[in-house]
Write a protein that holds these residues in place. Structure first.
Motif, PDB file in Angstrom:
ATOM      1  N   THR A  38      44.684  36.026  35.951  1.00 55.80           N
ATOM      2  CA  THR A  38      44.146  34.755  36.428  1.00 55.80           C
ATOM      3  C   THR A  38      43.181  35.017  37.570  1.00 55.80           C
ATOM      4  O   THR A  38      43.523  35.693  38.546  1.00 55.80           O
ATOM      5  N   GLY A  39      41.981  34.499  37.457  1.00 56.77           N
ATOM      6  CA  GLY A  39      40.991  34.638  38.514  1.00 56.77           C
ATOM      7  C   GLY A  39      41.026  33.451  39.451  1.00 56.77           C
ATOM      8  O   GLY A  39      41.082  32.299  39.000  1.00 56.77           O
ATOM      9  N   LEU A  40      41.001  33.722  40.746  1.00 46.80           N
ATOM     10  CA  LEU A  40      40.994  32.666  41.754  1.00 46.80           C
ATOM     11  C   LEU A  40      39.720  32.815  42.573  1.00 46.80           C
ATOM     12  O   LEU A  40      39.550  33.810  43.291  1.00 46.80           O
ATOM     13  N   ILE A  41      38.807  31.863  42.434  1.00 50.01           N
ATOM     14  CA  ILE A  41      37.520  31.942  43.107  1.00 50.01           C
ATOM     15  C   ILE A  41      37.337  30.728  44.009  1.00 50.01           C
ATOM     16  O   ILE A  41      38.084  29.755  43.933  1.00 50.01           O
ATOM     17  N   ASP A  98      43.921  40.937  46.222  1.00 52.39           N
ATOM     18  CA  ASP A  98      43.048  40.218  47.149  1.00 52.39           C
ATOM     19  C   ASP A  98      41.718  40.969  47.290  1.00 52.39           C
ATOM     20  O   ASP A  98      41.630  41.984  47.968  1.00 52.39           O
ATOM     21  N   GLU A  99      40.693  40.471  46.618  1.00 54.24           N
ATOM     22  CA  GLU A  99      39.335  41.018  46.654  1.00 54.24           C
ATOM     23  C   GLU A  99      39.297  42.534  46.423  1.00 54.24           C
ATOM     24  O   GLU A  99      38.855  43.297  47.278  1.00 54.24           O
ATOM     25  N   GLU A 114      38.552  37.024  43.991  1.00 64.52           N
ATOM     26  CA  GLU A 114      37.361  37.868  43.939  1.00 64.52           C
ATOM     27  C   GLU A 114      36.095  37.030  44.034  1.00 64.52           C
ATOM     28  O   GLU A 114      36.043  35.904  43.539  1.00 64.52           O
ATOM     29  N   HIS A 115      35.075  37.603  44.703  1.00 64.44           N
ATOM     30  CA  HIS A 115      33.751  36.988  44.768  1.00 64.44           C
ATOM     31  C   HIS A 115      32.785  37.638  43.789  1.00 64.44           C
ATOM     32  O   HIS A 115      31.702  37.104  43.565  1.00 64.44           O
TER      33      HIS A 115
END
Length: 256
Positions: A30-33, A174-175, A207-208
């Motif tokens: 799962t990506g959290l942006i 975390d990133e 992640e950015h």
């Protein structure tokens, strides 16, 4: 696997997480942006037990774990990494891995005196497992190098290796791309894919780097101002007008 139900986190009058709810399915990445200040890291701190929510519930593997401390969640298989790696810089890369598994018999003074054969056998098993982890991560060449001497990308791989030494079920990353050159970043992506596909690890990834999110993550969740704006596949989230305004902004062309 993980369910967040209307989580709220207040710091005085400032609401960092605002009625945040979503589910993470077992076996997913799962990506959290979201923009800086969106509440992503605060949400990670809530999930990982560093903060106690003002209100709302957290369920992990069907159990209400709201308010449990980080070490309690660690023993349940919920582990996090940090944007800035937290290695023990004077210990070798190998030693950083060997110290991770909990409840090793060598931690007991009694066992060291009266059950030294069991201690020795357990240490050999942990060392073997640590070497296997280094081989998987392609870090055997720095096994005996002080971890503080590793490059940024190697330290991120080491952080991933430390989660492997715990038999983690859910890993909060975390990133992971921060401070990592493109060559090592591609290697890190490959290792995450293998752990997810072949070894059953579930990941949540802040992640950015949109290229990494697009390659690895389904679903993608975008946060802004402490709340969830949208959840869906990468293309749906990327093209959403609220996301373009709140998160991508002037970088829309780069992300596209």
């Amino acid at each position: 696997m993980l369910e967040l139900d209307r989580l709220v986190m207040d710091f005085g009058r400032f609401r960092a997480v605002n009625n945040c709810s979503f589910r993470v399915e077992e076996g997913s990445i799962t990506g959290l942006i979201g923009p800086n200040g969106a509440g992503k890291t605060t949400l990670f701190n809530l999930i990982a037990g560093a903060f106690h929510p003002t209100s709302g519930r957290i369920r992990f593997l069907g159990e209400d774990v709201t308010g449990l401390a980080s070490h309690q969640l660690f023993h349940k298989g919920l582990v996090r990494t940090f944007q800035i790696p937290h290695e023990f810089h004077k210990l070798t890369t190998l030693e950083n891995l060997m110290m991770v598994p909990p409840s090793q018999p060598g931690e007991s003074l009694f066992s060291n005196w009266f059950a030294w054969r069991r201690v020795s056998s357990a240490e050999r098993d942990v060392e073997r497992r640590a070497y296997e982890t280094l081989e998987f991560l392609e870090l055997t060449q720095v096994a005996h190098e002080p971890a503080g001497n590793l490059s940024g990308g190697q330290k991120k791989l080491l952080e991933l290796g430390r989660t492997m030494m715990t038999d983690a079920k859910l890993v909060l990353l975390d990133e992971p791309a921060a401070g990592v050159n493109r060559t090592l970043l591609r290697k890190l992506e490959t290792k995450i894919e293998i752990l997810n596909r072949d070894r059953g690890y579930t990941f949540i990834l802040i992640e950015h780097d949109m290229e990494m999110i697009e390659k690895l993550c389904a679903p993608v969740i975008c946060m802004a101002e402490g709340r969830v704006l949208i959840e869906g596949d990468f293309e749906t989230v990327r093209s959403n007008p609220q996301v373009l305004e709140a998160y991508l902004g002037e970088t829309t062309g780069d992300a596209a």
